[in-house]
Write a protein that holds these residues in place. Sequence first.
Motif, PDB file in Angstrom:
ATOM      1  N   LEU A  92       0.746  -1.319   0.291  1.00  0.00           N
ATOM      2  CA  LEU A  92       0.293  -0.189   0.008  1.00  0.00           C
ATOM      3  C   LEU A  92       0.776   1.503  -0.175  1.00  0.00           C
ATOM      4  O   LEU A  92       0.662   2.314  -0.491  1.00  0.00           O
ATOM      5  CB  LEU A  92      -1.167  -0.293   0.931  1.00  0.00           C
ATOM      6  CG  LEU A  92      -2.002  -0.977   0.842  1.00  0.00           C
ATOM      7  CD1 LEU A  92      -2.869  -0.864   2.408  1.00  0.00           C
ATOM      8  CD2 LEU A  92      -2.642  -0.952   0.409  1.00  0.00           C
ATOM      9  N   LYS A  93       2.208   0.908   1.034  1.00  0.00           N
ATOM     10  CA  LYS A  93       3.330   2.025   0.582  1.00  0.00           C
ATOM     11  C   LYS A  93       3.583   2.746  -0.720  1.00  0.00           C
ATOM     12  O   LYS A  93       3.359   3.852  -1.253  1.00  0.00           O
ATOM     13  CB  LYS A  93       3.715   2.391   1.992  1.00  0.00           C
ATOM     14  CG  LYS A  93       3.775   2.197   2.792  1.00  0.00           C
ATOM     15  CD  LYS A  93       2.211   3.307   3.584  1.00  0.00           C
ATOM     16  CE  LYS A  93       3.837   4.739   4.034  1.00  0.00           C
ATOM     17  NZ  LYS A  93       3.488   5.882   4.272  1.00  0.00           N
ATOM     18  N   LEU A  94       4.183   1.845  -0.752  1.00  0.00           N
ATOM     19  CA  LEU A  94       4.145   1.749  -2.816  1.00  0.00           C
ATOM     20  C   LEU A  94       3.719   1.983  -3.969  1.00  0.00           C
ATOM     21  O   LEU A  94       3.583   3.509  -5.174  1.00  0.00           O
ATOM     22  CB  LEU A  94       4.857   0.450  -3.142  1.00  0.00           C
ATOM     23  CG  LEU A  94       6.465  -0.051  -2.398  1.00  0.00           C
ATOM     24  CD1 LEU A  94       6.765  -1.553  -2.659  1.00  0.00           C
ATOM     25  CD2 LEU A  94       7.525   0.730  -2.611  1.00  0.00           C
TER      26      LEU A  94
ATOM     27  N   GLU B 159       1.108   6.328  -7.046  1.00  0.00           N
ATOM     28  CA  GLU B 159       0.017   7.840  -7.456  1.00  0.00           C
ATOM     29  C   GLU B 159       0.792   8.866  -7.188  1.00  0.00           C
ATOM     30  O   GLU B 159       0.120   9.353  -7.973  1.00  0.00           O
ATOM     31  CB  GLU B 159      -1.257   7.418  -6.748  1.00  0.00           C
ATOM     32  CG  GLU B 159      -1.704   5.807  -6.852  1.00  0.00           C
ATOM     33  CD  GLU B 159      -2.933   5.244  -5.757  1.00  0.00           C
ATOM     34  OE1 GLU B 159      -3.056   5.773  -4.467  1.00  0.00           O
ATOM     35  OE2 GLU B 159      -3.606   4.184  -6.324  1.00  0.00           O
ATOM     36  N   GLU B 160       1.335   9.076  -5.857  1.00  0.00           N
ATOM     37  CA  GLU B 160       1.244  10.566  -5.835  1.00  0.00           C
ATOM     38  C   GLU B 160       3.139  11.180  -7.239  1.00  0.00           C
ATOM     39  O   GLU B 160       2.672  11.744  -8.004  1.00  0.00           O
ATOM     40  CB  GLU B 160       2.422  10.650  -4.776  1.00  0.00           C
ATOM     41  CG  GLU B 160       1.393  10.133  -3.855  1.00  0.00           C
ATOM     42  CD  GLU B 160       2.756  10.375  -2.215  1.00  0.00           C
ATOM     43  OE1 GLU B 160       3.411  10.893  -1.980  1.00  0.00           O
ATOM     44  OE2 GLU B 160       1.626  10.688  -1.069  1.00  0.00           O
ATOM     45  N   LEU B 161       3.462   9.865  -7.601  1.00  0.00           N
ATOM     46  CA  LEU B 161       4.280  10.141  -8.675  1.00  0.00           C
ATOM     47  C   LEU B 161       3.817  10.844 -10.064  1.00  0.00           C
ATOM     48  O   LEU B 161       3.981  11.736 -10.613  1.00  0.00           O
ATOM     49  CB  LEU B 161       5.295   9.355  -9.107  1.00  0.00           C
ATOM     50  CG  LEU B 161       6.910   9.251  -7.604  1.00  0.00           C
ATOM     51  CD1 LEU B 161       7.744   7.485  -7.604  1.00  0.00           C
ATOM     52  CD2 LEU B 161       7.438  10.410  -7.727  1.00  0.00           C
ATOM     53  N   GLU B 162       2.495   9.421  -9.693  1.00  0.00           N
ATOM     54  CA  GLU B 162       2.169   9.993 -10.865  1.00  0.00           C
ATOM     55  C   GLU B 162       0.886  10.832 -11.710  1.00  0.00           C
ATOM     56  O   GLU B 162       1.074  11.564 -12.218  1.00  0.00           O
ATOM     57  CB  GLU B 162       0.828   8.812 -11.459  1.00  0.00           C
ATOM     58  CG  GLU B 162       1.716   7.453 -12.104  1.00  0.00           C
ATOM     59  CD  GLU B 162       0.587   6.380 -11.918  1.00  0.00           C
ATOM     60  OE1 GLU B 162      -0.835   6.061 -11.293  1.00  0.00           O
ATOM     61  OE2 GLU B 162       1.295   5.013 -13.136  1.00  0.00           O
ATOM     62  N   SER B 163       1.101  11.514 -10.337  1.00  0.00           N
ATOM     63  CA  SER B 163       0.101  12.750 -10.267  1.00  0.00           C
ATOM     64  C   SER B 163       1.219  14.062 -10.397  1.00  0.00           C
ATOM     65  O   SER B 163       0.612  14.845 -11.221  1.00  0.00           O
ATOM     66  CB  SER B 163      -0.633  13.009  -9.511  1.00  0.00           C
ATOM     67  OG  SER B 163      -1.107  14.228  -8.489  1.00  0.00           O
TER      68      SER B 163
ATOM     69  N   LYS C  15       1.386  13.648 -14.044  1.00  0.00           N
ATOM     70  CA  LYS C  15       1.113  14.392 -15.239  1.00  0.00           C
ATOM     71  C   LYS C  15       0.531  16.119 -15.070  1.00  0.00           C
ATOM     72  O   LYS C  15       0.264  17.075 -15.874  1.00  0.00           O
ATOM     73  CB  LYS C  15      -0.916  14.270 -14.558  1.00  0.00           C
ATOM     74  CG  LYS C  15      -2.325  14.385 -14.982  1.00  0.00           C
ATOM     75  CD  LYS C  15      -3.108  13.503 -14.973  1.00  0.00           C
ATOM     76  CE  LYS C  15      -3.964  14.586 -15.586  1.00  0.00           C
ATOM     77  NZ  LYS C  15      -5.771  13.918 -14.922  1.00  0.00           N
ATOM     78  N   LYS C  16       0.623  16.538 -13.678  1.00  0.00           N
ATOM     79  CA  LYS C  16       0.891  17.419 -13.388  1.00  0.00           C
ATOM     80  C   LYS C  16       2.106  18.410 -14.137  1.00  0.00           C
ATOM     81  O   LYS C  16       1.678  20.001 -14.982  1.00  0.00           O
ATOM     82  CB  LYS C  16       1.655  18.547 -12.099  1.00  0.00           C
ATOM     83  CG  LYS C  16       0.111  18.320 -11.621  1.00  0.00           C
ATOM     84  CD  LYS C  16       0.053  18.677  -9.802  1.00  0.00           C
ATOM     85  CE  LYS C  16      -0.686  17.965  -8.752  1.00  0.00           C
ATOM     86  NZ  LYS C  16      -0.346  18.223  -7.818  1.00  0.00           N
ATOM     87  N   LEU C  17       3.019  18.003 -14.832  1.00  0.00           N
ATOM     88  CA  LEU C  17       4.377  18.605 -14.982  1.00  0.00           C
ATOM     89  C   LEU C  17       4.073  18.507 -16.895  1.00  0.00           C
ATOM     90  O   LEU C  17       4.145  19.223 -17.569  1.00  0.00           O
ATOM     91  CB  LEU C  17       5.581  17.322 -14.937  1.00  0.00           C
ATOM     92  CG  LEU C  17       6.218  17.971 -13.436  1.00  0.00           C
ATOM     93  CD1 LEU C  17       7.353  16.782 -13.522  1.00  0.00           C
ATOM     94  CD2 LEU C  17       6.703  18.991 -12.991  1.00  0.00           C
ATOM     95  N   LYS C  18       3.657  17.614 -17.409  1.00  0.00           N
ATOM     96  CA  LYS C  18       2.872  17.293 -19.076  1.00  0.00           C
ATOM     97  C   LYS C  18       1.895  18.813 -19.646  1.00  0.00           C
ATOM     98  O   LYS C  18       1.492  18.844 -20.129  1.00  0.00           O
ATOM     99  CB  LYS C  18       2.786  16.537 -18.934  1.00  0.00           C
ATOM    100  CG  LYS C  18       3.459  14.847 -19.239  1.00  0.00           C
ATOM    101  CD  LYS C  18       2.537  13.831 -19.202  1.00  0.00           C
ATOM    102  CE  LYS C  18       3.995  12.893 -19.245  1.00  0.00           C
ATOM    103  NZ  LYS C  18       3.414  11.183 -19.415  1.00  0.00           N
TER     104      LYS C  18
END
Length: 91
Positions: free
Chosen positions: A73-75, A80-84, A87-90
Amino acid sequence: MGAYTLSQNEKNRISVDIYGQSYSIVGSESTSHIRLVASMVDDKMREISSKNPSLDTSKLAVLTAVNAVHDYLKLKEEIEELESELKKLKD
């Protein structure tokens, strides 16, 4: 020599030892993957047992499962945080 993926219908049967017990595991993953999973479970059980020597095998197995799901769950949250962030960077 790299890992290989089996078709959905192919199954591997492999015998592994986890915490002094032999288990026959059937799965669609490669035998090296199944061995790695079994080895990691064995390592975690031994780690927990060394810190809690009075635990019986059933409680040890449950604590190992709790630890494994916690780590998962931690991973998952980190991904999910990294994907978010990505997405913001893109955008």
